[in-house]
Design a protein around this motif. Sequence first.
Motif, PDB file in Angstrom:
ATOM      1  N   UNK A 104       0.781  -1.085   0.040  1.00  0.00           N
ATOM      2  CA  UNK A 104       0.163  -0.048   0.229  1.00  0.00           C
ATOM      3  C   UNK A 104       0.894   1.187   0.066  1.00  0.00           C
ATOM      4  N   UNK A 105       0.480   2.182  -0.868  1.00  0.00           N
ATOM      5  CA  UNK A 105       1.165   3.285  -0.826  1.00  0.00           C
ATOM      6  C   UNK A 105       0.605   4.730  -0.191  1.00  0.00           C
ATOM      7  N   UNK A 106       0.830   4.492   1.212  1.00  0.00           N
ATOM      8  CA  UNK A 106       0.270   5.419   1.939  1.00  0.00           C
ATOM      9  C   UNK A 106       1.244   6.195   2.824  1.00  0.00           C
ATOM     10  N   UNK A 119       7.694   8.451   5.634  1.00  0.00           N
ATOM     11  CA  UNK A 119       7.002   7.676   6.835  1.00  0.00           C
ATOM     12  C   UNK A 119       5.570   7.421   5.966  1.00  0.00           C
ATOM     13  N   UNK A 120       5.461   5.948   6.149  1.00  0.00           N
ATOM     14  CA  UNK A 120       4.443   5.519   5.493  1.00  0.00           C
ATOM     15  C   UNK A 120       3.605   4.620   6.178  1.00  0.00           C
ATOM     16  N   UNK A 121       2.610   3.863   5.726  1.00  0.00           N
ATOM     17  CA  UNK A 121       1.916   2.894   6.265  1.00  0.00           C
ATOM     18  C   UNK A 121       2.206   1.482   6.463  1.00  0.00           C
ATOM     19  N   UNK A 232      -1.530  13.126  10.363  1.00  0.00           N
ATOM     20  CA  UNK A 232      -1.488  11.810  10.584  1.00  0.00           C
ATOM     21  C   UNK A 232      -1.567  10.687   9.401  1.00  0.00           C
ATOM     22  N   UNK A 233      -1.122   9.373   9.453  1.00  0.00           N
ATOM     23  CA  UNK A 233      -1.020   8.466   8.460  1.00  0.00           C
ATOM     24  C   UNK A 233      -1.638   7.157   8.811  1.00  0.00           C
ATOM     25  N   UNK A 234      -2.381   6.664   7.975  1.00  0.00           N
ATOM     26  CA  UNK A 234      -3.032   5.479   8.301  1.00  0.00           C
ATOM     27  C   UNK A 234      -2.612   4.573   7.351  1.00  0.00           C
ATOM     28  N   UNK A 237      -6.120  -0.663   6.535  1.00  0.00           N
ATOM     29  CA  UNK A 237      -7.274  -0.868   7.267  1.00  0.00           C
ATOM     30  C   UNK A 237      -7.650  -0.020   8.094  1.00  0.00           C
ATOM     31  N   UNK A 238      -7.164   1.392   8.065  1.00  0.00           N
ATOM     32  CA  UNK A 238      -7.313   2.534   8.855  1.00  0.00           C
ATOM     33  C   UNK A 238      -6.699   2.708  10.077  1.00  0.00           C
TER      34      UNK A 238
END
Length: 352
Positions: A104-106, A119-121, A232-234, A237-238
């Motif tokens: 996932x690219x968050x 900083x990622x998910x 914030x980063x999620x 799945x949240x």
Amino acid sequence: MAELYGIRTRDASGVVTLDTTVTPVRSLKMMQVTGNGAFDQYISIPEIQEQSFVVVDTLRDQGENTWSPQAWYSKGQLQLRQPGVSSWQVMILSLGGEPFTSQGDYGFRSRNGDIRTQIDSVNKVLSVRYSGSFQIGIYWRPGEKSQEIRWGDVNFPSPITTYERPLIFLNASDYMMVGNFFVKGSPGNWTGFMIRQHAHPQDHKAYDYMQIKWYCASYLPPVGSPGSYGLSIRDASGAMTFITTANLALLNSQPATNKFVSQGPPISGTVTGYAPSQQMPWTGNYGDFVLANALFSCVNIGATTQPIRPNFGGFLPGNRSILQMYCENNDGVNPVTANGRTLFASQPMKPI
């Protein structure tokens, strides 16, 4: 002034909560390895890259005899010296800049010269959980009775619930000479830590107590809300993976496991018996904390009547250009060295 690329956030009081011109410490992978009983064990770990750095830590609480093996690493490989047959926690850390994963690219990535922030998910950041201070050592003045505080004993306000031990960082107002470090508790229930004061041959310890500052950092998921300031980063799945209300632990120097050299006078003819002097270049910054987990824990040299030997050291008075270490050996034959004790310098993003 160099151009700045990335993000800076502040809270309502104006304190910086995220600054991508400095480097937060990130975890790419946490895993366990098991010793095979060899003197030197080599383990293939493809996740260790050219710019990775690795912390090898114990999962046990054996009181003041808690020990961890010496560890060296290179791309794709971890070397453990006399790991026994125990299990060890391996944390593969990074300066950032790796590609996002297929999970996932968050998140976000920025670069300012050689400073990279990602900083990622998926990849976790190291953040400060607790902090404090204590006195340790011997207080002495001519004509007065000396008073000794042998142990620094810290209890966390509530347990750290990660499986791996939390990382404990130490600093001092000036002089520091400590060892026999261990984290109290067990996987999922780490309750505090203890560390012992040690003597130095020039008796620097005899003039006053050492003033030690500490903080505890972990990869526990953050909680809360950024409110009107920050971000914030999620993950997909949240679940929250990062929030700017957390206090990040920052990497302030590239760590090394092979930079200690044999220099300086050894300690000999005392209760210690014999302890060779080992030194490595340090940051020169009195604000930098040093990771205690492996550096100040004991080492098991095996095949002797006293196999568990303390590593102890820290900072000499008025000098932050070197990190000073000693390793007890009793007789001076085949002395144990500080090489292979995984460590790095760190500061919290926000004041503690």
